[in-house]
Motif scaffolding. Structure first.
Motif, PDB file in Angstrom:
ATOM      1  N   ARG A 234       0.491  -3.052  -5.797  1.00  0.00           N
ATOM      2  CA  ARG A 234       0.168  -1.658  -6.087  1.00  0.00           C
ATOM      3  C   ARG A 234      -0.426  -0.975  -4.866  1.00  0.00           C
ATOM      4  N   PHE A 235      -0.276   0.308  -4.834  1.00  0.00           N
ATOM      5  CA  PHE A 235      -1.014   1.096  -3.859  1.00  0.00           C
ATOM      6  C   PHE A 235      -2.507   0.899  -4.107  1.00  0.00           C
ATOM      7  N   SER A 236      -3.260   0.742  -3.038  1.00  0.00           N
ATOM      8  CA  SER A 236      -4.720   0.603  -3.080  1.00  0.00           C
ATOM      9  C   SER A 236      -5.195  -0.732  -3.643  1.00  0.00           C
ATOM     10  N   ASP A 237      -4.323  -1.740  -3.724  1.00  0.00           N
ATOM     11  CA  ASP A 237      -4.795  -3.084  -4.070  1.00  0.00           C
ATOM     12  C   ASP A 237      -5.844  -3.550  -3.057  1.00  0.00           C
ATOM     13  N   LYS A 238      -6.821  -4.310  -3.545  1.00  0.00           N
ATOM     14  CA  LYS A 238      -7.858  -4.843  -2.669  1.00  0.00           C
ATOM     15  C   LYS A 238      -8.258  -6.227  -3.163  1.00  0.00           C
ATOM     16  N   ALA A 239      -8.328  -7.179  -2.256  1.00  0.00           N
ATOM     17  CA  ALA A 239      -8.697  -8.550  -2.622  1.00  0.00           C
ATOM     18  C   ALA A 239      -9.621  -9.130  -1.567  1.00  0.00           C
ATOM     19  N   GLY A 240     -10.481 -10.052  -2.007  1.00  0.00           N
ATOM     20  CA  GLY A 240     -11.370 -10.769  -1.099  1.00  0.00           C
ATOM     21  C   GLY A 240     -11.104 -12.260  -1.188  1.00  0.00           C
ATOM     22  N   TYR A 241     -11.178 -12.949  -0.054  1.00  0.00           N
ATOM     23  CA  TYR A 241     -10.907 -14.386  -0.005  1.00  0.00           C
ATOM     24  C   TYR A 241     -12.010 -15.117   0.752  1.00  0.00           C
ATOM     25  N   ASN A 242     -12.402 -16.259   0.205  1.00  0.00           N
ATOM     26  CA  ASN A 242     -13.248 -17.193   0.939  1.00  0.00           C
ATOM     27  C   ASN A 242     -12.340 -18.147   1.705  1.00  0.00           C
ATOM     28  N   ILE A 243     -12.577 -18.283   2.996  1.00  0.00           N
ATOM     29  CA  ILE A 243     -11.694 -19.041   3.884  1.00  0.00           C
ATOM     30  C   ILE A 243     -12.471 -20.173   4.533  1.00  0.00           C
TER      31      ILE A 243
END
Length: 727
Positions: A234-243
């Motif tokens: 989607r437009f404006s999707d946002k995700a955070g990941y621990n790496i």
């Protein structure tokens, strides 16, 4: 909260708490109900009753009576005898003589009463113990248990709870088959929580032991196959990941070229993101106009990512001594996606790396590297990023499904292996692999990639990558990379690719863009271009063919060519130092790592001579249509003017170079390479990027900049700058 497919116009936010608190996975309340009415002990009635004879009855369902007098038998003597009446009945008969003294009379009254009292007390104790046993506190434990969900789908947490709760009770659970994992408790505890990876019928056995007695029971759980629905981006999707991960690099001096690094042969780093600062992945809120590697402008989707990593590790010297190393890295990246063909057209990166380590003299070295670059992907190939929603044309996925996906110029085969759980969220694990030929093409000894997909998400909730290079490459490495989603925020509108009228064409060769440039085809090692039909920096009288003619008939090279009849060129390089011009060539047989390395120099006296003949680590497969050096230089002048004017100034000294302008070879060199890899932008870059089939590029002697052109289609491929600051 149930996870349902998003309405494409709706907005859903799944925060980090939601990812671990899926209400559909909650366990049912434990069953601690009391025993049924017919299993309860009757209340004792201790009221006095008269019977036709003196008797005391004891039994689990009898009443207790008093001692009753009855007519005596004349002439008999006193006697008292207890006679058993059934398994739980005692009868006491009492007789007396006509000549009984008062003392004996008192005794005869007290004795039977004492016996009655003792029997009553014993009977009461028996009843209490018997009631305790029937309530599960005796020697007969309860083996029953409750199941929170006896017909779950795979990926569901199921709680098992034994009903027997007495202190000292032991439990033993057995579950078969073994396609499950224990998420809480153990097989020796009263409560246990199971996670079922695959569909099937599972038998659960429980053995309960108490005070030496063991009882067991079994029940069945029928697990159905779970279907996962992959949502659209989607437009404006946002995700955070621990790496997190680790990286081992051999021959480290070939990457970090400083005087302090020349004495080190190996670097090992572990890296991770801060738990409070996950790596961010974002999708643009609207389409933007962007130019591709040939200067054509059209609508693109812009994606971004930012990650801050912390390093710990060591540098190892040739003698085995290790120097501690710490540091950090900030990597920012933007990628532009062709909305019509759904493929990346370019990527811009900025990397700042700061490393501190102990130098040879014992002093601390602060080594800082700033890298910036733009990479233009090959527009002549159907290049695709690895995106979750592209893995399957249908969006319903289950265990056992197989397929392939294009990643760069390579095909990855994937298979859905099993259902796992990430936090409290069911996820489908996919294993992906490269073919043997692709591994060889990429100089990889090992490649392992697993993705975990979940309902209604366009991105993987977890990914694990393990890759290692062949040992005989210039800089062998091994990378183990792990990342897991910390949160996801869905945008408001789904992306539908291929639905716009304005699109650009996929270019095959430079002829389509620059008609004045012609491509040439060369077989084998003689691919190295001579001169073209445009003015070139390469001087007349000392072209590539001029330099090759100096050694091609030498006995040494003829002998090498006889033993390696399928030679092809891998590197050609032109540079000048003051009044000395130089060509360097490397040639090899297809699939062979060993190459002929030849240098030819021209002085003021026009004397050419061979030099530096030794094997090098280079190889190459087929060679197709290519440009000449001068044709490549012509394309470069045009494209730098359209796309990267600051780099035009670096190369030609002006932002809009003309045909008469030449590259300053006193500070840089011109080079062609077969299977040229794109520069590694950033110290940690787990992604695999396509290789250029034949690259013409300008590189500064100090390594501060590189400009690359795809010689097969005349497209600008990359521009990078590197700044090293050693404090």
């Amino acid at each position: 909260m149930n996870y349902q497919p998003h309405d494409i116009e709706g907005s859903t936010v799944i925060n980090s708490y939601d990812l671990h608190q899926d209400a559909s996975l909650s366990t049912a309340n434990e069953d601690h109900s009391t025993l049924p009415e017919n299993d309860r002990e009757e209340v004792l009635d201790l009221t006095e009753r008269t019977r036709p004879e003196t008797s005391i009855i004891k039994g689990p369902t009898s009443k207790v009576g008093d001692v009753i007098k009855r007519p005596s038998t004349e002439g008999s003597s006193f006697s008292a005898k207890a006679e058993p009446i059934g398994p739980s009945v005692e009868r006491i008969k009492v007789s007396r003589t006509s000549k009984l003294s008062r003392k004996k009379g008192i005794f005869l009254i007290i004795a039977p009463l004492s016996i009655v009292i003792m029997v009553i007390l014993g009977y009461t104790t028996y009843l209490l113990l018997d009631e305790e046993a029937d309530n599960g506190s005796g020697s007969n434990p309860i083996s029953d248990f409750t199941i929170s969900d006896s017909a779950p789908s795979s990926g569901t947490l199921v709680s098992l709870t034994a009903k027997s709760i007495e202190t000292g009770t032991t439990y033993s659970w057995t579950i078969f088959p073994e396609d499950y994992s224990i998420r809480s408790g153990s097989v020796k505890e009263r409560n246990i929580q199971l996670f079922f990876r695959k569909a099937g019928t599972y038998r659960v056995d429980l053995e309960v032991a108490f005070k030496g007695n063991k009882v067991s029971t079994n029940k069945f759980i029928s697990v159905s196959e779970r279907t996962f629905v992959i949502s659209r981006e989607r437009f404006s999707d946002k995700a955070g990941y621990n790496i997190s991960g680790n990286l081992l690099i051999e021959n480290i001096d070939s990457i970090l070229r400083t005087k302090d690094m020349l004495s080190y042969k190996r670097m090992f780093l572990t890296y991770k993101t801060d738990g409070n600062d996950p790596a961010l992945s974002t999708t643009g809120s609207e389409l933007v106009n962007s130019k591709d590697g040939l200067g054509t402008e059209y609508p693109n989707l812009e994606r971004g990512s930012v990650q801050n990593l912390r390093f710990e590790g060591y540098l190892e010297r040739p003698n085995g001594m290790r120097s501690p190393l710490i540091g950090s890295s900030n990597i920012e990246q933007r990628t532009w996606i062709d909305i019509y063909n759904k493929r990346p057209t370019k990527m811009a990166t900025s990397t700042k790396t700061d490393l501190q380590f102990q130098a040879i003299a014992g002093t601390t070295v602060d080594y800082r590297v700033n890298e910036r670059g733009t990479i233009y992907n090959d527009l002549g190939s159907d290049l695709r990023e690895l995106r979750v929603e592209d893995i399957s044309e249908g969006r319903d996925m289950r265990v056992g499904m197989q397929g392939d996906i294009r990643w760069g110029v390579n095909d990855l085969e994937w298979e859905a292996i099993e259902v796992d759980i990430i936090g409290q969220r069911p996820a489908l694990r996919l294993d992906l692999k490269l073919s043997t030929s692709d591994l060889k093409d990429l100089d990889l000894k090992e490649f392992g990639l697993s993705l975990w997909l979940s309902n209604d998400l366009p991105l993987a909730v977890r990914s694990v990558m393990n890759i290692s290079s062949e040992n005989d490459v210039a800089t062998p490495y091994r990378l183990n990379h792990f990342q897991e989603m910390a949160f996801f925020e869905a945008g408001a509108k789904s992306l539908i690719y291929g639905d716009i009228s304005t699109k650009h064409d996929m270019y095959v060769s430079a002829d389509e863009v620059f008609p004045e440039i012609s491509s040439e085809f060369h077989n084998g090692w003689t691919y190295v271009p001579d001169t073209g039909n445009m003015t070139s920096t390469i001087p007349t009288g000392f072209t590539a063919q001029d330099a090759i003619s100096r050694f091609v008939d030498s006995p040494e090279f003829k002998a090498y060519k006889r033993s390696n009849p399928s030679l092809y060129g891998t590197i050609s390089n032109y540079s000048s130092y003051g009044n000395k011009e130089q060509w360097r060539f490397s040639m090899a047989e297809k699939g062979d790592k060993l190459a002929w390395n030849q240098t030819v120099r021209r002085t003021e006296m026009d004397l050419g001579f061979p030099d530096d003949v030794e094997p090098v680590d280079l190889h190459r497969s087929d060679i197709g249509s290519i440009l000449t050096y001068s044709g490549s230089e012509h394309c470069l002048k045009q494209l730098l003017t359209k796309l990267e004017q600051p780099y035009a100034i670096l190369s030609f000294g002006k932002s809009t170079p003309s045909e008469s302008d030449r590259i300053d070879t006193s500070g840089s060199s011109l080079e062609t390479r077969v299977d040229m890899r794109y520069p590694m932008v950033g110290l940690i870059n787990p992604g695999l990027i396509e290789k250029l089939p034949i690259c013409f590029y300008v590189v500064g002697f100090d390594g501060s900049y590189k400009i690359g052109l795809d010689m097969t289609n005349g497209q600008l491929a990359f521009v990078t700058t590197t700044q090293v600051i050693k404090l």
